[in-house]
Design an enzyme around this catalytic site. Structure first.
Site, mmCIF file in Angstrom:
data_model
loop_
_atom_site.group_PDB
_atom_site.id
_atom_site.type_symbol
_atom_site.label_atom_id
_atom_site.label_comp_id
_atom_site.label_asym_id
_atom_site.label_seq_id
_atom_site.Cartn_x
_atom_site.Cartn_y
_atom_site.Cartn_z
ATOM 1 N N CYS A 1 -12.897 -55.014 26.516
ATOM 2 C CA CYS A 1 -12.487 -56.508 26.639
ATOM 3 C C CYS A 1 -12.175 -56.713 28.194
ATOM 4 C CB CYS A 1 -11.057 -56.865 25.966
ATOM 5 S SG CYS A 1 -11.105 -56.455 24.148
ATOM 6 N N ARG B 1 -19.464 -55.385 30.311
ATOM 7 C CA ARG B 1 -18.712 -54.664 29.363
ATOM 8 C C ARG B 1 -18.935 -55.047 27.842
ATOM 9 N NH1 ARG B 1 -12.999 -53.831 30.708
ATOM 10 N NH2 ARG B 1 -12.509 -53.416 33.000
ATOM 11 N N TRP C 1 -14.001 -57.673 22.528
ATOM 12 C CA TRP C 1 -14.397 -57.046 21.356
ATOM 13 C C TRP C 1 -13.681 -56.933 20.222
ATOM 14 C CZ3 TRP C 1 -19.345 -55.773 20.342
ATOM 15 C CH2 TRP C 1 -20.321 -55.564 21.188
ATOM 16 N N ASN D 1 -6.142 -56.278 25.959
ATOM 17 C CA ASN D 1 -7.124 -55.154 25.763
ATOM 18 C C ASN D 1 -6.436 -53.866 25.218
ATOM 19 O OD1 ASN D 1 -9.345 -53.719 25.905
ATOM 20 N ND2 ASN D 1 -8.947 -53.655 28.425
ATOM 21 N N GLY D 2 -7.284 -53.308 24.173
ATOM 22 C CA GLY D 2 -6.600 -52.102 23.534
ATOM 23 C C GLY D 2 -6.259 -52.218 22.109
ATOM 24 N N GLU E 1 -19.129 -27.306 27.031
ATOM 25 C CA GLU E 1 -19.111 -28.564 27.819
ATOM 26 C C GLU E 1 -18.303 -28.174 29.234
ATOM 27 O OE1 GLU E 1 -19.035 -32.577 29.416
ATOM 28 O OE2 GLU E 1 -20.611 -31.202 28.307
ATOM 29 N N LYS F 1 -19.883 -28.750 33.040
ATOM 30 C CA LYS F 1 -19.060 -29.487 33.916
ATOM 31 C C LYS F 1 -18.917 -28.889 35.103
ATOM 32 C CE LYS F 1 -19.104 -33.537 32.161
ATOM 33 N NZ LYS F 1 -20.501 -33.345 31.705
ATOM 34 N N GLU G 1 -21.908 -28.024 36.902
ATOM 35 C CA GLU G 1 -22.777 -29.093 37.504
ATOM 36 C C GLU G 1 -22.215 -29.941 39.061
ATOM 37 O OE1 GLU G 1 -24.193 -32.276 34.252
ATOM 38 O OE2 GLU G 1 -21.984 -31.860 34.268
ATOM 39 N N HIS H 1 -19.006 -9.122 21.732
ATOM 40 C CA HIS H 1 -20.405 -8.852 21.468
ATOM 41 C C HIS H 1 -20.913 -8.900 22.970
ATOM 42 C CE1 HIS H 1 -20.342 -8.741 17.219
ATOM 43 N NE2 HIS H 1 -19.251 -9.388 17.183
ATOM 44 N N LYS I 1 -28.775 -38.706 37.322
ATOM 45 C CA LYS I 1 -28.246 -39.348 36.145
ATOM 46 C C LYS I 1 -29.107 -39.371 34.941
ATOM 47 C CE LYS I 1 -24.720 -41.165 33.892
ATOM 48 N NZ LYS I 1 -23.477 -40.248 33.720
#
Length: 608
Positions: free
Chosen positions: A2, A27, A74, A98-99, A480, A484, A487, A503, A603
């Site tokens: 929002c 947004r 939203w 907002n939230g 992940e 990160k 990267e 293992h 990106k």
């Protein structure tokens, strides 16, 4: 996400508010509204749909007040219509928000018992009535807001205006961002510096828990305990940039901190907060109860989101899932039963390998569902069904907020599938949805670990090799986390299922290899801790991500422990992703790398 705008000016503000809201259109929104004081009394204009509808309303019935608040919404609680559009108001106060207010049902019941009459289905109206009740009891506006904030649970940003007070506006933030703009005899509020750019380049960013009292003379800022505080004023570059870094050093850091907000708005797109049920499009061309198997394809971080989705779908919907990296899937000529469902996950919606896999599945008679952040992308256009993630523009190459928004969509899909297949009862759905509604608040709490994470990252930056371990839902987070770190810091890192340690990977363990263990105190905790003990016995330096119970059970084996809030196992990946991201970010900062644009990476990978 929002959009919030507030102006205390010296001339009519409605036109400026709409201009600022237009800068927040990226947004996304489904309705908009403005409130000002006319002869010191609150007046509103609201409209469903695009800003042009609000502009038409304002042309037909102008607002000439010199103080006002505006909002693009939203829908979270209640349908996206004019009645539920912001600002929400009583005869004493107008609010934009907002939230998510998590405890709004209990508060609404309490207020209705005291005689309050609600006009909307929203959680925001609860805030307006709480403040009004305090004002009616004789509290001055600032104290009325302070008392109200103490009653609210969740992650939110607020801008508040008072009937009869044409030189007073109050803002507050907990989780969702809010910035102050400083003018000459004017003051501004905005949920993004880009909204304030037409008026000023002098911006102060509220810190989490802050609230501010604005007059034309300036701003008085208070922390969550009500103590006066001073926050630095910055010169914003938002006039030159589509999206401003704000007071963050890198876009990646800003995007990590946006996660409570963007998760809440992604949730709003798929959940009915009032009934705690998942709300999917009515025209889906498939029924989960008729599916025998799902195929998921993605690349990089999106693949790891899909891996979490596989765990969720198989556990909560008892629906088998095949998942593969798109660059392998596209060449395997996989046999697919006609009428199956294939899910493709991509931030950009332009990933070449994922798009090629989509086209193969389409040729094999699969229903195509895409989870993308760019609705106009090629993958979205070629999909039968699109489930957008509402993360907003993600500038940093290393995906952060897009990842957690992808997880949010997948979680909602798993719940919906479980209900359609008769695996989840109505009470199970409410329990899981309630856990998701708590995620923005829990994410805000996780962000408060940053100072401790920064200390750990200082040591991590000296390592040449790092291992990540996790079980179950936390295994994809180990993968992940390693990605990160590779990267953006260029440190070699690998993620493993904790049960695989013996293992092979255990041969790598010595006193020079940090081992990051993602292990909340869930049903798999004891198994993971036994693996951690094997690491400790070989001199490995353990960094444990867990909760209070896990920290107590682990004793003094870890070199460092990050203690997160206790939460339902279902939502752990959404919260534990945040310290994993911050560890990589701060390690890269200490290494001096280009965090937002790491070497050799793009990106969007639009070529094979």
């Amino acid at each position: 996400m929002c959009g919030i705008v507030g102006i205390i000016g010296n001339e009519p503000v409605a036109e400026g508010i709409v201009e600022a809201l237009r800068r927040l259109e990226y947004r996304g929104y489904d309705s908009a509204g403005v409130a000002t004081l006319e002869d010191k009394h609150l007046q509103r204009r609201r409209a469903e749909g695009k800003l042009r509808n609000l502009e038409t309303r304002l042309r037909d019935a102008p607002l000439m007040g010199h103080i006002g608040i505006g909002h693009t919404r939203w829908a979270t609680h209640g349908a996206p219509n004019e009645t539920n559009a912001h600002p929400h108001a009583t005869d004493r106060v107008a609010v934009v928000h907002n939230g998510i207010i998590e405890n709004f049902r209990d508060l609404r019941t309490e207020l209705e018992a005291g005689g309050a009459v609600f006009q909307t289905d929203t959680d925001t109206e609860t805030v307006a009535h709480l403040i009004s009740r305090e004002l009616a009891a004789g509290q001055p506006p600032a104290e009325a807001v302070r008392r109200t904030l103490s009653r609210l649970e969740g992650a939110f940003a607020l801008a508040i205006m008072f009937d009869g007070q044409d030189d007073l506006m109050i803002g507050a933030r907990r989780g969702s961002p809010l910035a102050i703009g400083h003018g000459d005899g004017e003051m501004f509020l905005g949920s993004d510096a880009i909204a304030l750019a037409p008026f000023t380049d002098r911006v102060t960013y509220l810190e989490d828990g802050d609230w501010v009292v604005l007059t034309r003379a300036g701003a008085s800022i208070y922390d969550g305990d009500g103590n006066p505080v001073v926050r630095p004023m910055n010169r914003s570059l938002a006039t030159a940039l589509l999206v401003d870094k704000g007071n963050f050093r890198h876009f990646m850091a800003k995007e990590i901190y946006e996660q409570p907000e963007v998760i809440s708005h992604t949730l709003a797109n798929y959940i009915d907060m009032a009934t705690e049920t998942v709300r999917l499009p009515e025209d889906l061309p498939f029924d989960f109860s008729q599916l025998k198997r799902i195929t998921i394809c993605a690349c990089g971080t999106a693949y790891y989101a899909g891996l979490v989705g596989k765990y969720w779908m198989e556990k909560y919907a008892r629906l088998p899932v095949d998942i593969d990296v798109a660059s392998e899937f596209r060449y395997r000529e996989v046999p697919l039963e006609e009428g199956g469902l294939a899910i493709f996950i991509s931030q950009s919606g332009e990933t070449a390998d994922t798009l090629a896999s989509l086209r193969y599945c389409d040729s094999q008679g699969q229903h195509i569902l895409s989870i993308v952040n760019v609705r106009e992308s090629t993958i979205a256009r070629e999909s039968g069904t699109v489930f957008p993630t509402l993360a907003g523009p993600e500038i940093g190459v290393a995906s952060t907020k897009a990842f957690t928004c992808q997880l949010t969509v997948l979680a909602c899909l798993a719940i919906a599938a479980g209900r359609q297949r008769g695996i989840l009862a109505e009470s199970d759905e409410r329990k899981l949805v309630h856990a998701l509604v708590e995620v923005p608040r829990l994410a805000t709490q996780a962000l408060k670990l940053e100072p401790q994470i920064e200390d750990i990252a200082r040591d991590l930056s000296r390592a040449r090799d790092v291992l990540y371990l996790g079980r179950g839902l936390n295994y994809p987070l180990a993968l992940e986390g390693a990605l990160k770190l590779k990267e953006i810091s260029y440190i070699h890192a690998e993620g493993y299922a904790a049960g695989e340690l013996k293992h092979g990977p255990i041969a790598l363990i010595d006193e020079n290899v940090p081992v990051i263990v993602v292990s909340p105190s869930d049903s798999l905790f004891d198994k993971t801790i036994s693996n951690m003990q094997e690491v400790a016995a070989r001199g490995g330096n353990i960094i444990l991500l867990t909760d209070e119970d896990g920290a107590q059970a682990s004793g003094d084996q870890p070199q460092a422990t990050l203690v997160l809030p206790k939460m339902f196992q279902f939502v752990q990946p959404l919260i534990y992703a945040i310290p994993v991201q911050l560890l990589a970010y701060h390690t890269a900062v200490f290494m001096g790398t280009d965090v937002d644009q790491p070497r050799n990476l793009a990106k969007s990978v639009t070529v094979e």
